[in-house]
Write a protein that holds these residues in place. Structure first.
Motif, PDB file in Angstrom:
ATOM      1  N   PHE A 227       0.799  -1.342  -0.060  1.00 46.04           N
ATOM      2  CA  PHE A 227       0.100   0.031   0.052  1.00 46.04           C
ATOM      3  C   PHE A 227       0.832   1.222  -0.217  1.00 46.04           C
ATOM      4  O   PHE A 227       0.764   2.407  -0.738  1.00 46.04           O
ATOM      5  N   HIS A 263      -7.256  10.996  -3.530  1.00 47.37           N
ATOM      6  CA  HIS A 263      -8.249  11.718  -2.744  1.00 47.37           C
ATOM      7  C   HIS A 263      -7.759  12.691  -1.868  1.00 47.37           C
ATOM      8  O   HIS A 263      -8.053  14.124  -1.890  1.00 47.37           O
ATOM      9  N   LEU A 283      -9.725  -6.080  -0.078  1.00 46.45           N
ATOM     10  CA  LEU A 283      -9.560  -4.588  -0.077  1.00 46.45           C
ATOM     11  C   LEU A 283     -10.046  -3.789  -1.388  1.00 46.45           C
ATOM     12  O   LEU A 283     -10.480  -2.826  -1.310  1.00 46.45           O
ATOM     13  N   GLN A 286     -13.497  -3.161  -0.505  1.00 49.36           N
ATOM     14  CA  GLN A 286     -13.561  -2.480   0.787  1.00 49.36           C
ATOM     15  C   GLN A 286     -13.268  -0.976   0.767  1.00 49.36           C
ATOM     16  O   GLN A 286     -13.295  -0.103   1.438  1.00 49.36           O
ATOM     17  N   TRP A 288     -12.782   2.750  -1.267  1.00 50.31           N
ATOM     18  CA  TRP A 288     -13.797   3.681  -1.675  1.00 50.31           C
ATOM     19  C   TRP A 288     -13.176   4.473  -2.836  1.00 50.31           C
ATOM     20  O   TRP A 288     -12.008   5.222  -2.635  1.00 50.31           O
TER      21      TRP A 288
ATOM     22  N   PHE B 227     -17.694  -5.965   6.183  1.00 48.51           N
ATOM     23  CA  PHE B 227     -17.739  -4.690   5.689  1.00 48.51           C
ATOM     24  C   PHE B 227     -19.190  -4.068   5.056  1.00 48.51           C
ATOM     25  O   PHE B 227     -19.666  -3.085   5.368  1.00 48.51           O
ATOM     26  N   GLU B 253     -13.560  -3.323   9.671  1.00 46.03           N
ATOM     27  CA  GLU B 253     -14.463  -3.763   8.569  1.00 46.03           C
ATOM     28  C   GLU B 253     -15.685  -2.904   8.367  1.00 46.03           C
ATOM     29  O   GLU B 253     -16.089  -2.308   7.355  1.00 46.03           O
ATOM     30  N   HIS B 263     -18.857   8.576   2.311  1.00 44.83           N
ATOM     31  CA  HIS B 263     -18.227   9.162   1.096  1.00 44.83           C
ATOM     32  C   HIS B 263     -19.460   9.287  -0.012  1.00 44.83           C
ATOM     33  O   HIS B 263     -19.593  10.197  -0.628  1.00 44.83           O
ATOM     34  N   THR B 264     -19.888   8.199  -0.272  1.00 44.29           N
ATOM     35  CA  THR B 264     -21.071   8.134  -1.103  1.00 44.29           C
ATOM     36  C   THR B 264     -22.368   9.165  -1.023  1.00 44.29           C
ATOM     37  O   THR B 264     -22.805   9.824  -1.865  1.00 44.29           O
ATOM     38  N   ASP B 282      -4.769  -3.837   8.651  1.00 46.99           N
ATOM     39  CA  ASP B 282      -4.489  -3.664   7.482  1.00 46.99           C
ATOM     40  C   ASP B 282      -5.020  -2.548   6.944  1.00 46.99           C
ATOM     41  O   ASP B 282      -4.899  -1.209   6.440  1.00 46.99           O
ATOM     42  N   LEU B 283      -6.589  -3.155   6.765  1.00 47.36           N
ATOM     43  CA  LEU B 283      -7.481  -2.137   6.202  1.00 47.36           C
ATOM     44  C   LEU B 283      -7.702  -0.731   6.978  1.00 47.36           C
ATOM     45  O   LEU B 283      -7.994   0.466   6.249  1.00 47.36           O
ATOM     46  N   ARG B 285      -5.204   1.073   7.859  1.00 45.22           N
ATOM     47  CA  ARG B 285      -3.963   1.876   7.527  1.00 45.22           C
ATOM     48  C   ARG B 285      -4.679   2.244   5.766  1.00 45.22           C
ATOM     49  O   ARG B 285      -4.140   3.194   5.387  1.00 45.22           O
ATOM     50  N   GLN B 286      -5.205   1.268   5.318  1.00 44.24           N
ATOM     51  CA  GLN B 286      -5.328   1.367   3.916  1.00 44.24           C
ATOM     52  C   GLN B 286      -6.540   2.051   3.297  1.00 44.24           C
ATOM     53  O   GLN B 286      -6.799   2.254   2.193  1.00 44.24           O
ATOM     54  N   SER B 287      -7.511   2.263   4.258  1.00 41.06           N
ATOM     55  CA  SER B 287      -8.734   3.012   3.932  1.00 41.06           C
ATOM     56  C   SER B 287      -8.399   4.415   3.822  1.00 41.06           C
ATOM     57  O   SER B 287      -7.368   4.974   4.473  1.00 41.06           O
ATOM     58  N   TRP B 288      -9.564   5.317   3.077  1.00 40.99           N
ATOM     59  CA  TRP B 288      -9.255   6.828   3.254  1.00 40.99           C
ATOM     60  C   TRP B 288     -10.217   7.373   3.684  1.00 40.99           C
ATOM     61  O   TRP B 288     -11.408   7.153   3.145  1.00 40.99           O
TER      62      TRP B 288
END
Lengths: 347, 347
Positions: A227, A263, A283, A286, A288, B227, B253, B263-264, B282-283, B285-288
């Motif tokens: 990532f 983003h 991922l 999951q 966006w 999720f 999740e 976001h939507t 991990d998710l 760190r990896q999400s925004w």
DNA sequence: TCCAAATATGACAACGCTGTCAATAAAAAC
DNA sequence: GTTTTTATTGACAGCGTTGTCATATTTGGA
């Protein structure tokens, strides 16, 4: 506590232990009624063969070793491989022994060989990048340790393996982006020593060439399949103008990294930038927006690999040495038609 | 191919096989020079004991079974547990046998018991939610199968276990949100049968009560730890007015699902809405934006659990039956100070 | 120096199964 | 009804360890 032994069953069924053994191992030449009698005794007593004894006598462990890199592979991939192998194991009466390690470790080969001897596994499953560790494969072959390779790239004639069409899948995905109107497409490559992933790069190149589109060198970035490296590549690709209208990343993690940077920079996805990944990991669903990706049937591949392995152990003359699985493109919300940058309103 | 046996070593060192066995097993009553002589022969021949023979003779398998739910646990969690247990194994000379299953399966208990007998593992590690499957634990205890539980909630006196302070960590995280100025806080709970996760709900309630804040029932949603369920809960929480200014989800999740919906709907994070998760996967760190979460030292816990198990196997009288690990709050970009909704510019 | 106690070593029988090969029963061929 | 062939069963010897117990060997004290 103490389980019944084969002797108990033999006594119960009034046959010899050898006959019980025959029934348990589904050997031929047992009369039907004898078989039933024995089976009945087995059920009655709840007999389970003692694996250690069986192993000792048969000189086989009925154990499969799964050796994998735990530091660079995503956990989703690891778990999928485990499940696939496991599915094959339960069918064939094997148990699954796992051995995570770090592929960057200098003692890698020794560690694998040691593990194999210590645990007495009958055979090994090698996912990438171990499946392309030529030295390791040679060592295993030299020591007569049967193994199967997942998604290898090199020396395909020498061993059992299961593959996907990474290259043509990457080709297809790139074409899909081109069909959406993109011509300014960047590619984020993965770890160079992960050869299966490099094939994806080749597929990208194939597509660009077949569409007669230029490949700009500054739009090819080498990441580390993580990532964070995706973020780094994203910065490098998106900070300058002109910037690509689509980015195809060699795996989902890097694609998510690119999206994260987009983003942060206020670049809208997919309006301003299309992003595609590879692997269709959790991922991808999951993140966006949900990431367009290429689905590899990892679990099915792992199962097929183990199937191949067990089959070749049983019938060494078998000539069916490999299988190739097809990938599938999963279109989600992170890709869309191109819009000229100066038409967008966001900046 | 064929490894040297204990006989070979005995012959080489000019002692009996029993003496070699003593050296290998670090038993007392071997003269120092004999020990060295034998060790030298072992090194020379590269001898490794045959586990099957050892198992058969010693009536122990030196195998640990890790049974876990593969359908509801995140792969990151699974892999972390595997690594932790593995770390302990290599220290204690055990090998790790894994057995993924579906906790919703009706034959669950039989499957575990069968696996245990078939594979002859010496002991089991049970991560949640299996660790709170009372019936299973009772069965195992009844059959004298040693096991250790990860993050259990019930019947703590009956067995070995390793815990975290989920409840107080959830308390702390909620307080953190309150300190940021939030008072309209929603909670997304996980699968009700996953008791460790329910503890987090209690921690949330504790904090709200201690801050004298009202808990609105319509702002407590029960998800399924996935999720998608997080998305569903997110819709339910964010579509109506007034809406919460912060959402604390029982795992990452679900938090990611909530963020995705936000976001939507055009709700900005963290300006309009703070989101916090739990697990620091991990998710997170990896999400925004990167998700504020609670880090559980999963790997360390799993290792400690296995350590405990091996110790109790060795010295059954040992009274050290459990350990508790502390969680740590990881602040990232998904949480921030409250801004009144009518002050925001985005809608 | 000699004898008892402690220490060190070895012989041999398990452990529970499979492989080999011989013995028996059934089927087929004469 | 024999004889030959084939299908079925069993006796027994390992497989490579560890546990038990007997047999050296050493040590320490009288």
């Amino acid at each position: 506590m103490s389980s019944p032994t084969i002797d108990d069953v033999a006594k119960q069924a009034k046959v010899s232990i050898k006959t019980v053994s025959r029934v348990v191992n589904r050997e031929p030449n047992v009369r039907k009624e004898t078989r039933e009698k024995v089976q009945h005794a087995i059920d009655l007593l709840g007999y389970t063969p003692n694996l250690s004894a069986r192993r000792l006598a048969a000189k086989r462990s009925f154990l499969v070793g799964l050796v994998y890199d735990n530091f660079h592979a995503t956990s989703a991939y690891v778990v999928n491989v485990q499940c696939g192998v496991m599915a094959s194991c339960s069918q064939s009466g094997y148990e699954l022994l796992i051995h995570p390690l770090n592929v960057d470790n200098a003692t890698l080969i020794n560690e694998v060989i040691d593990f194999t001897h210590r645990s007495q596994v009958d055979c090994l499953v090698l996912p990438p990048p171990l499946s392309d560790h030529t030295h390791l494969c040679n060592q295993l072959a030299a020591q007569n340790i049967p193994f199967v390779r997942l998604s290898p790239v090199f020396n395909l004639n020498d061993s059992l393996y299961v593959q996907t069409n990474d290259r043509s899948a990457a080709f297809d995905m790139t074409m899909k982006l081109i069909e959406l109107g993109h011509s300014d497409i960047a590619f984020v490559a993965g770890r160079p020593d992960h050869y299966a992933v490099s094939e994806r790069h080749l597929g990208f190149v194939d597509a660009m060439q077949s569409a007669a589109l230029p490949i700009r060198e500054e739009w090819i970035k080498i990441g580390a399949s993580t990532f964070d490296s995706g973020k780094d590549c994203g910065v490098a690709l998106l900070k300058n103008t002109p910037r690509p209208t689509a980015i195809f990343a060699g795996n989902d993690e890097m694609a998510a990294g690119v999206m994260s940077i987009a983003h942060t920079l206020g670049i809208r996805i997919p309006e301003d930038l299309s992003v595609a990944g590879f692997d269709d990991s959790d991922l991808a669903r999951q993140s966006w927006p949900a990431l367009t990706s290429v689905r590899q049937p990892v679990q099915a591949m792992a199962k097929a690999a183990a199937d191949l392995l067990f089959l070749s152990l049983k019938t060494p003359s078998n000539t069916d040495l490999s299988r190739c699985f097809a990938c599938e493109i999963i279109l989600r919300d992170s890709t869309g038609p191109t819009i000229k940058i100066n038409e967008t309103a966001n900046d």
